[in-house]
Motif scaffolding. Sequence first.
Motif, PDB file in Angstrom:
ATOM      1  N   LEU A 141      25.696  25.851  40.916  1.00  0.00           N
ATOM      2  CA  LEU A 141      26.473  26.750  41.774  1.00  0.00           C
ATOM      3  C   LEU A 141      26.593  26.253  43.213  1.00  0.00           C
ATOM      4  CD1 LEU A 141      24.816  30.101  40.598  1.00  0.00           C
ATOM      5  CD2 LEU A 141      27.004  29.175  39.852  1.00  0.00           C
ATOM      6  N   THR A 151      24.685  26.079  47.151  1.00  0.00           N
ATOM      7  CA  THR A 151      24.181  27.169  47.991  1.00  0.00           C
ATOM      8  C   THR A 151      25.278  28.170  48.354  1.00  0.00           C
ATOM      9  OG1 THR A 151      24.541  25.859  49.996  1.00  0.00           O
ATOM     10  CG2 THR A 151      22.347  25.751  49.000  1.00  0.00           C
ATOM     11  N   ASP A 171      26.840  29.973  46.579  1.00  0.00           N
ATOM     12  CA  ASP A 171      26.705  31.189  45.788  1.00  0.00           C
ATOM     13  C   ASP A 171      25.810  32.228  46.466  1.00  0.00           C
ATOM     14  OD1 ASP A 171      27.511  32.283  43.091  1.00  0.00           O
ATOM     15  OD2 ASP A 171      25.354  32.653  43.040  1.00  0.00           O
ATOM     16  N   ASN A 172      25.014  31.791  47.439  1.00  0.00           N
ATOM     17  CA  ASN A 172      24.178  32.755  48.175  1.00  0.00           C
ATOM     18  C   ASN A 172      25.019  33.864  48.793  1.00  0.00           C
ATOM     19  OD1 ASN A 172      21.909  31.237  47.683  1.00  0.00           O
ATOM     20  ND2 ASN A 172      21.873  30.276  49.691  1.00  0.00           N
ATOM     21  N   VAL A 192      27.437  35.706  47.775  1.00  0.00           N
ATOM     22  CA  VAL A 192      27.608  36.908  46.944  1.00  0.00           C
ATOM     23  C   VAL A 192      26.285  37.667  46.852  1.00  0.00           C
ATOM     24  CG1 VAL A 192      28.193  37.717  44.633  1.00  0.00           C
ATOM     25  CG2 VAL A 192      29.434  35.784  45.623  1.00  0.00           C
ATOM     26  N   THR A 193      25.211  36.925  46.633  1.00  0.00           N
ATOM     27  CA  THR A 193      23.892  37.558  46.504  1.00  0.00           C
ATOM     28  C   THR A 193      23.477  38.220  47.814  1.00  0.00           C
ATOM     29  OG1 THR A 193      23.258  35.926  44.844  1.00  0.00           O
ATOM     30  CG2 THR A 193      21.475  37.125  45.928  1.00  0.00           C
ATOM     31  N   PHE A 194      23.641  37.495  48.915  1.00  0.00           N
ATOM     32  CA  PHE A 194      23.249  38.051  50.215  1.00  0.00           C
ATOM     33  C   PHE A 194      24.079  39.301  50.535  1.00  0.00           C
ATOM     34  CE2 PHE A 194      20.862  34.642  52.807  1.00  0.00           C
ATOM     35  CZ  PHE A 194      20.178  34.222  51.693  1.00  0.00           C
ATOM     36  N   ARG A 220      25.326  41.404  48.432  1.00  0.00           N
ATOM     37  CA  ARG A 220      24.839  42.526  47.609  1.00  0.00           C
ATOM     38  C   ARG A 220      23.528  43.081  48.156  1.00  0.00           C
ATOM     39  NH1 ARG A 220      24.596  46.704  46.025  1.00  0.00           N
ATOM     40  NH2 ARG A 220      24.135  47.481  43.925  1.00  0.00           N
ATOM     41  N   LEU A 221      22.686  42.191  48.690  1.00  0.00           N
ATOM     42  CA  LEU A 221      21.382  42.626  49.207  1.00  0.00           C
ATOM     43  C   LEU A 221      21.475  43.149  50.644  1.00  0.00           C
ATOM     44  CD1 LEU A 221      19.176  39.681  47.847  1.00  0.00           C
ATOM     45  CD2 LEU A 221      19.428  41.972  46.864  1.00  0.00           C
ATOM     46  N   ASP A 244      33.715  30.957  43.007  1.00  0.00           N
ATOM     47  CA  ASP A 244      34.696  30.803  41.933  1.00  0.00           C
ATOM     48  C   ASP A 244      36.080  31.287  42.352  1.00  0.00           C
ATOM     49  OD1 ASP A 244      33.551  33.254  42.093  1.00  0.00           O
ATOM     50  OD2 ASP A 244      33.340  33.582  39.942  1.00  0.00           O
ATOM     51  N   TYR A 281      26.320  27.206  51.896  1.00  0.00           N
ATOM     52  CA  TYR A 281      26.279  28.613  52.309  1.00  0.00           C
ATOM     53  C   TYR A 281      26.393  28.749  53.820  1.00  0.00           C
ATOM     54  CZ  TYR A 281      24.350  33.065  53.761  1.00  0.00           C
ATOM     55  OH  TYR A 281      24.168  34.261  54.388  1.00  0.00           O
ATOM     56  N   LEU A 283      23.030  38.242  39.373  1.00  0.00           N
ATOM     57  CA  LEU A 283      23.422  37.513  40.581  1.00  0.00           C
ATOM     58  C   LEU A 283      23.074  36.034  40.427  1.00  0.00           C
ATOM     59  CD1 LEU A 283      22.051  40.067  43.229  1.00  0.00           C
ATOM     60  CD2 LEU A 283      24.444  39.730  42.611  1.00  0.00           C
ATOM     61  N   MET A 341      22.571  32.400  39.195  1.00  0.00           N
ATOM     62  CA  MET A 341      22.493  31.770  37.876  1.00  0.00           C
ATOM     63  C   MET A 341      22.463  32.789  36.738  1.00  0.00           C
ATOM     64  SD  MET A 341      22.923  28.578  38.104  1.00  0.00           S
ATOM     65  CE  MET A 341      22.520  28.106  36.432  1.00  0.00           C
ATOM     66  N   ARG A 392      25.876  33.576  35.865  1.00  0.00           N
ATOM     67  CA  ARG A 392      26.528  32.468  35.165  1.00  0.00           C
ATOM     68  C   ARG A 392      26.136  32.472  33.687  1.00  0.00           C
ATOM     69  NH1 ARG A 392      28.920  27.906  37.234  1.00  0.00           N
ATOM     70  NH2 ARG A 392      28.911  26.008  35.997  1.00  0.00           N
ATOM     71  N   CYS A 413      18.345  46.837  45.060  1.00  0.00           N
ATOM     72  CA  CYS A 413      18.537  45.810  46.085  1.00  0.00           C
ATOM     73  C   CYS A 413      17.458  45.814  47.160  1.00  0.00           C
ATOM     74  CB  CYS A 413      19.894  45.958  46.795  1.00  0.00           C
ATOM     75  SG  CYS A 413      21.299  45.627  45.741  1.00  0.00           S
ATOM     76  N   GLY A 423      18.233  28.835  50.942  1.00  0.00           N
ATOM     77  CA  GLY A 423      18.296  27.383  50.856  1.00  0.00           C
ATOM     78  C   GLY A 423      19.556  26.864  51.497  1.00  0.00           C
TER      79      GLY A 423
END
Lengths: 594, 87
Positions: A239, A241, A243-244, A246-248, A250-251, A273, A309, B8, B10, B13, B61, B87
Amino acid sequence: MPPHGYHGRYLRVDLSSGDHDAVPIPELVCRQFIGGAGLGTWILSRETDGTYDALAEHAPLVFCFSPLVGSPLTTSAKFSVISKSPLTERLNDSLASSHFAIAGKKTGFDAIAIVGRCAKPSLMVIEPESVRIEPAGALWGKTIPETEIELKRERFRGFRSAVIGPAGERLVHYATISHDGRHAGRGGSGAVMGSKNLKAVCVRGDRVTSFAHPDELIAYSRDLSRKSLGQATAKYRELGTVDNLVTFNRLGTLPTRNFQSGQFEHADRLAPDVLVPEGKRSRTSCAACTIGCEHVFESSDGSKVRMEYENLFSLGPLCGVSDPETVLRASQLCDELGLDTISTGVTIAFAMECSERGLIADRLRFDSGDDLLKTIHAIADRDGIGDLLANGTRCAARQIGQGSDAFAAHVKGLEFPGYEPRALQMMGLGFAVNTRGADHNRSGAYQVDFSDQADRFHACTKDVRLAIQTEDEAAIMDSLILCKFLRGVFEDRMEAMAEMLRLVASFENSATTMTETASHIVTTKKQFNVAQGWLPEEDTLPDRFFDQPLEDGASSGAVMKREQLADLVAEYNRQRGWSPDGYPPRQTQSEQIG
Amino acid sequence: MTVRVEFLGMPRRYAQQDSLDVEAATLGETLTTVAAELPVVAQHCIDGQLMRPGYLAAINCRVFTLNPAQKLTDGDTVQILSSDVGG
C-alpha cells in the motif's frame, strides 16, 4: 587498523582554502557513536566550538555513512547529513538512501565534513586520491532532476551525486539535499549546502571495508531479506505509507487545515486507490533494499511522482486541498525545487490561516490548489510572501506577530509531521523533547499511542519509558542507518541490531549496552543543542494544542494540558539522567573523547 | 448485539470490503465471526479469538486493544488495522 566495517577516518574539506585532509576516527568513537546520525553528531561537535550561525562560512556540513553500508544487509545503503539547522538553530540530522551512500563510502572515508565556502557556485568531486572543486556553471539554477540528469552524462559517468535545487541555492531554510530523487529532507541541510555555493557533491571510489564475520553476515542477510518480504512489511510494500491517510482520518488524527481539525471531509478523494486510476501506480526501491516501499503515481500529464503519507497530508488535508492532481503536482514541485514537503505544507497552511484571520495582506485560501502551487513557487524563488515563508513557520510567526505563534505548528522551528498531538499524546511528548524538533522519525512515540500499552488521549508519566524506548531504537537505527520499515521484522530490535554490528564490526553488544549507546547518542545531541543556546522552554508545544480541543471526528474532545505535558517532559528528563529542566551532565565520555 | 467491523489498511485489502456487521458481545467473538466470514482476513490477521502479530483492534476508534474479553455494546465499531500505523 580500523575496526571492520570502517575506514577509521573522515575527509575534511575546507571549501574556502581548497585544503583537505583525513581525520582519524578513534575506535572508541566508532563503538560509542556507530555511524550515521551518531557518528555525524560526534564529528559536528568536534568541528565546532560554541554558538555559530547555521549558514556561516565555517559551519560544517557532514555526510556520514555507517559500518553497514556496502554490506549485504537489506536497506543498509543509506547516508546521513548532519549540520546545525537554519530552521531550528539546533542539531539536524536527515537521512537519504541509495547509491550515493555506497559510492561515498568507497571513497575511503566514513564521512565527509565540509566547511568553508566556494567563491563561486561549484561542484565538489571526491575520489579516493583526489578532491576537486569545479565550477557549477550552468547547473546553478537548475532543478534537481535537471541537475541529476546532467551529472549522469559523460563527464561524471560512474559518479553518484547529492545535489540541491533552486530552494537550496536561495537558502530556503527547509531546502533538501537530494540523491536519485530521494531527499535528506528535514531541517534545511540543503540551505547549508547552498550557503557554501555547493550545487553537488559527486563521489566515486573503489575502497571497500572488510567484515568481521563474512559468512555469518551473508547468512544473516539472506534471512533478514527473507523476513523483510513477510507480513511485517506488507503494508509498506503493498500500500505504501500513503494509505495512512485513510486510517488516520478514521481515527481522527489526520491534521487538517493547519491543525484546526483531526478529520478531513474529503479524505476519500485522496485515498491511494482514488489518487490515480488503476494501472497508473508503480513501485520502486532504494539500492540494496528488498522492501520496495516507494509508490510512484502517474499524474494525468504522464509525470511520475513519488508519494508518501507525509507529502500527501501536508500538501493535501493540511492545506484543505483535495484535488489529487494538485497534490501530486505540489509534491512534484517540492521534489524538483528541493523543498521539504512537510515544512512547505505546514508553512503554507499557517499562512493560509493567517490570511483567513486577516493577519497578512496576501490572499491565501484554504482549499485552493492554485494558491498552494503559486506559493510553493514563491517560496523557492523567495518572491513576495514566499520570502517570508522561506524561513519557516517560526520565523514567519515572529514577523507576523498578532498572536500567530499560537497556531504556528512547529517545535524548535521544525514543522509538525502528520500526527495530531492532542490525539496522539505520547507523540506530543516526543515532538516536545526531541533534539531535532517536531519529528516522528527521531522519536517514534506514535507507536506507543497506536498500541494497547497506553491511552492516546491521556498520556501519563508511567508510559514515558515507552516513548524513550522508541527514541533509543531510532537513535541506533539512524546510526546504523537502517530503514525503520524493518522495525516489525525483529522480535527484539536492540538484540538484532547488536547482532548486525557484531557480524560487521565485531563489536560485542547486548540489548542493554545498545540502549546505553542510544542514550549516549541522544545525550550528545542534546549537549550540542545546549552549546547552541537551547533553553528548557523550547521543549513544549504551540498554544493551539493546549487551548483548542479537537471538535470533530473520532478524536473529538482531545486536548493536551500544559501541566500534563510539563510532567511528561520532567519525567522524560529524569529518565534520561538529565536535570529536571532538561540539562544533561556537563562532562560525559563523548566530550572526553572529543 | 450488532457491531460493525471496519477494515483499515492491509486488512481492508485482504477483506476487499470496508466493513462487515457481525453479532458479538466481545472482541474475541467478533474476531471469530470475522474469521468465519472472511477466511482471507483470518489467514493474515486473526488467529482464533486473537489478532495475529502485527495487527491490532480499536474499539470505536478510541481504545486500542488485543484483549479478546473486551466487552462490546450494541452499535460499537471495531477497527482492524496494522499495528505499524504511521511510518
